[in-house]
Each structure stands twice: as C-alpha cells, then as structure tokens.
Design a protein around this motif. Structure first.
Motif, mmCIF file in Angstrom:
data_model
loop_
_atom_site.group_PDB
_atom_site.id
_atom_site.type_symbol
_atom_site.label_atom_id
_atom_site.label_comp_id
_atom_site.label_asym_id
_atom_site.label_seq_id
_atom_site.Cartn_x
_atom_site.Cartn_y
_atom_site.Cartn_z
ATOM 1 N N ALA A 87 -2.965 -9.973 -5.641
ATOM 2 C CA ALA A 87 -4.106 -9.698 -4.764
ATOM 3 C C ALA A 87 -3.663 -9.622 -3.303
ATOM 4 C CB ALA A 87 -5.169 -10.784 -4.936
ATOM 5 N N SER A 88 -2.717 -10.494 -2.920
ATOM 6 C CA SER A 88 -2.218 -10.478 -1.548
ATOM 7 C C SER A 88 -1.444 -9.202 -1.260
ATOM 8 C CB SER A 88 -1.327 -11.691 -1.302
ATOM 9 O OG SER A 88 -2.061 -12.890 -1.418
ATOM 10 N N ARG A 89 -0.681 -8.742 -2.225
ATOM 11 C CA ARG A 89 0.086 -7.517 -2.017
ATOM 12 C C ARG A 89 -0.831 -6.298 -1.895
ATOM 13 N NH1 ARG A 89 5.162 -6.081 -5.229
ATOM 14 N NH2 ARG A 89 5.499 -5.029 -3.239
ATOM 15 N N GLY A 92 -6.598 -5.372 -0.301
ATOM 16 C CA GLY A 92 -7.673 -4.418 -0.077
ATOM 17 C C GLY A 92 -7.249 -2.969 -0.131
ATOM 18 N N GLY A 93 -5.953 -2.705 -0.297
ATOM 19 C CA GLY A 93 -5.467 -1.330 -0.356
ATOM 20 C C GLY A 93 -5.306 -0.847 -1.789
ATOM 21 N N SER A 94 -4.566 0.231 -1.940
ATOM 22 C CA SER A 94 -4.361 0.824 -3.252
ATOM 23 C C SER A 94 -2.950 0.529 -3.743
ATOM 24 C CB SER A 94 -4.582 2.334 -3.198
ATOM 25 O OG SER A 94 -4.160 2.955 -4.395
ATOM 26 N N GLU A 95 -2.812 0.377 -5.058
ATOM 27 C CA GLU A 95 -1.494 0.176 -5.658
ATOM 28 C C GLU A 95 -0.564 1.369 -5.413
ATOM 29 O OE1 GLU A 95 -4.350 2.060 -8.332
ATOM 30 O OE2 GLU A 95 -4.372 0.104 -7.319
ATOM 31 N N GLN A 102 5.324 4.009 -5.895
ATOM 32 C CA GLN A 102 5.697 5.341 -5.405
ATOM 33 C C GLN A 102 6.994 5.824 -6.034
ATOM 34 O OE1 GLN A 102 5.764 4.825 -1.147
ATOM 35 N NE2 GLN A 102 3.535 4.899 -0.952
ATOM 36 N N ALA A 103 7.949 4.905 -6.224
ATOM 37 C CA ALA A 103 9.228 5.288 -6.829
ATOM 38 C C ALA A 103 9.042 5.750 -8.273
ATOM 39 C CB ALA A 103 10.198 4.119 -6.761
ATOM 40 N N ARG A 130 -7.128 -4.378 -9.681
ATOM 41 C CA ARG A 130 -7.845 -4.114 -8.423
ATOM 42 C C ARG A 130 -9.330 -3.897 -8.699
ATOM 43 N NH1 ARG A 130 -8.985 0.744 -6.441
ATOM 44 N NH2 ARG A 130 -7.306 1.774 -7.602
ATOM 45 N N GLN A 131 -9.652 -3.262 -9.808
ATOM 46 C CA GLN A 131 -11.046 -2.952 -10.128
ATOM 47 C C GLN A 131 -11.785 -4.155 -10.718
ATOM 48 O OE1 GLN A 131 -10.446 0.369 -12.769
ATOM 49 N NE2 GLN A 131 -10.294 1.861 -11.111
ATOM 50 N N ASP A 132 -11.089 -4.948 -11.574
ATOM 51 C CA ASP A 132 -11.759 -6.017 -12.322
ATOM 52 C C ASP A 132 -11.428 -7.423 -11.834
ATOM 53 O OD1 ASP A 132 -12.684 -3.914 -13.837
ATOM 54 O OD2 ASP A 132 -11.293 -4.252 -15.502
ATOM 55 N N GLY A 133 -10.333 -7.560 -11.058
ATOM 56 C CA GLY A 133 -9.954 -8.879 -10.568
ATOM 57 C C GLY A 133 -9.202 -9.729 -11.562
#
Length: 273
Positions: A87-89, A92-95, A102-103, A130-133
């Motif tokens: 969650a910290s990584r 609030g942004g996107s994976e 990205q790699a 990210r969607q479900d926690g």
C-alpha cells in the motif's frame, strides 16, 4: 539477531536471515517413512533455456525449494506487514508506474503480447489489491507468496513439484504442449510462446509470468514446493536476492522448515533439488 532488507526505497524488517544456501543442491529425502526408512525422492531440475537468457539478458531469477509445507499455518501477521508495504509503494498511484511492472510490460511487448491485455502476475495482483485492499485467501503458502509479490512488485510462482514430471524449464513452446486451466479446460500454447514446461510436455505457466496452471497449483495435500521469482528492472538482481531471503525467513519461521535457495544467472542457470 535483527536486520532489515532494503527494497526500492522501502525496508522489510526481518528477525534473522539464518543460513540460506545460495547454491545448487542435491535431492532431499522425503519426509514419508516406510518401515522407518526415509524414501529418497528422484532429483529434479529447474532452469531457463539458453535462448531465454540470450533474448532477455536483463533477467534476474531466484528459486526456493522447501519440503514439509502444510495448510495448517497462520500467515496473518506476515500478510498484514507485506500488505502495508504494498500500500505504501502504491501510495494512491497506479501499479503501472512501478519500475518492476514497467520492465515486465516491456518484456511482454518484446514477446508480441499487448501488456494491458496480458499482465504479469505481480501486476495483476497489485491491480486487484489496489481495487479491493486485500487478496482472496487460497492456501497459507500461496497467500504468503502473493503478499511477497505485492511488496516487491515481482512475479512469484509456486509449484507443487509432485505434479511436475522430471524437470521444469522456462522455454519457448514447440507447439505440442498442453496446459490445464484452473477451470479444468485444456489449452495448447502457441509455438514460440514462453512457458514453464516439464519433461512430459505439460505447461505449468503460460505467457511466462502471466498465468499458472491448475495442474501444479498448491493445495491441501501439497508438501514439496518450488517457488520461482523473476524480474527485469534495473535493480532486479539485488531485489530477487532480497526476495528469496525474505521468503526463506518467512517459511522458516512459520513452517519450521529449512528452505534451499539459489539465485540463477546465464552462467549458472540450473537449480537441482
């Protein structure tokens, strides 16, 4: 002794790494006893084919083998800690913004796959998290490895080796392999697709890190398992080493088993277990 493991700007606290053997190892003895005599399990081999190392020189891979896993274990504390790191990584942004993801997207593009149609396992897990926690609970070891995959943003595959024939190799499909889905359907991977294939021509994962097979999925009867982590980003070599050390520590603490691990490379591509 306490210690910490750095991860892309984050730190995973561990109590003790203990003796993790980063070397090729011989076959262990089965824990099942017959007439009070240990039964030796035939030696198996994991490897990436030479053309995979040639075509993806940035690949970093590591493996953990452990025997004696059961489903009677609690991983709640570990999941809570690892979910917090994930969650910290994301913050609030996107994976999709993470360098590890990205790699793998670049690698999928090089394989001729549309990255937003076929996602690496770690990206798919992070997207759902990210969607479900949280993630669905399956089996304590699978739950733990999924949580480690979230924290490191690195695909982590877990195989029941009793369902693998002779060896397991990451290679390009020749076109005559079979793949069993979790729903029970049988598929035929396309020729040239990167798969995890065994000596019987059975595929245990399709599109490299996209989707595992239901055939060798870890379940209630699983005892001997192979865990595989693969990454492509700039710090991949360091991160997969940290990941297998953390995985070994968790397994040692929770199941009281002694894992065997190795970091693989083009010059040392095989792990015998």
């Amino acid at each position: 002794m306490s210690g910490s493991l750095p991860l892309a700007g984050w730190t995973i606290q561990v109590r003790s790494l203990g003796p993790v053997s980063f070397a090729q190892v011989g076959p262990p003895y089965d824990r099942t006893l017959t007439n009070r005599t240990a039964i030796k399990r035939p030696s198996m081999l994991f490897r990436h084919s030479p053309d995979i190392w040639r075509d993806f020189p940035e690949l970093a891979a590591a493996v953990v083998f452990v025997t004696g896993i059961t489903e009677c274990a609690s991983v709640d504390t570990s999941l809570s800690r690892l979910y917090g790191i994930a969650a910290s990584r994301l913050n609030g942004g996107s994976e999709s913004e993470l360098p590890e993801i990205q790699a793998w997207r670049r690698a999928f593009s090089r394989m001729g796959l549309k990255p937003t149609q076929y996602r690496s396992a770690s990206e798919a897990l992070l997207r759902r998290f990210r969607q479900d926690g949280a993630l669905p609970r399956i089996h304590p070891l699978v739950d733990l490895c999924n949580a480690l995959s979230l924290a490191f943003a690195i695909p982590v595959a877990v195989f029941d080796v009793s369902k693998v024939a002779d060896h397991l190799e990451v290679r390009r499909a020749v076109g005559d392999e079979t793949y069993l889905t979790f729903s029970g359907a049988v598929e035929a991977p396309e020729k040239g697709e990167v798969v995890f294939a065994d000596g019987a021509g059975r595929c245990h994962a399709r599109r490299w890190t996209n989707r595992q097979s239901g055939h060798s999925a870890v379940g209630p009867e699983s005892r001997d398992v192979l865990i595989v982590a693969e990454a492509m980003h700039d710090k991949a070599q360091d991160d997969v080493g940290t990941l297998v050390a953390a995985t070994s520590e968790e397994i040692r603490d929770i199941w009281r088993c002694e894992p065997r691990a190795a970091v693989l490379s083009a010059s040392s591509p095989q792990f015998r277990f």
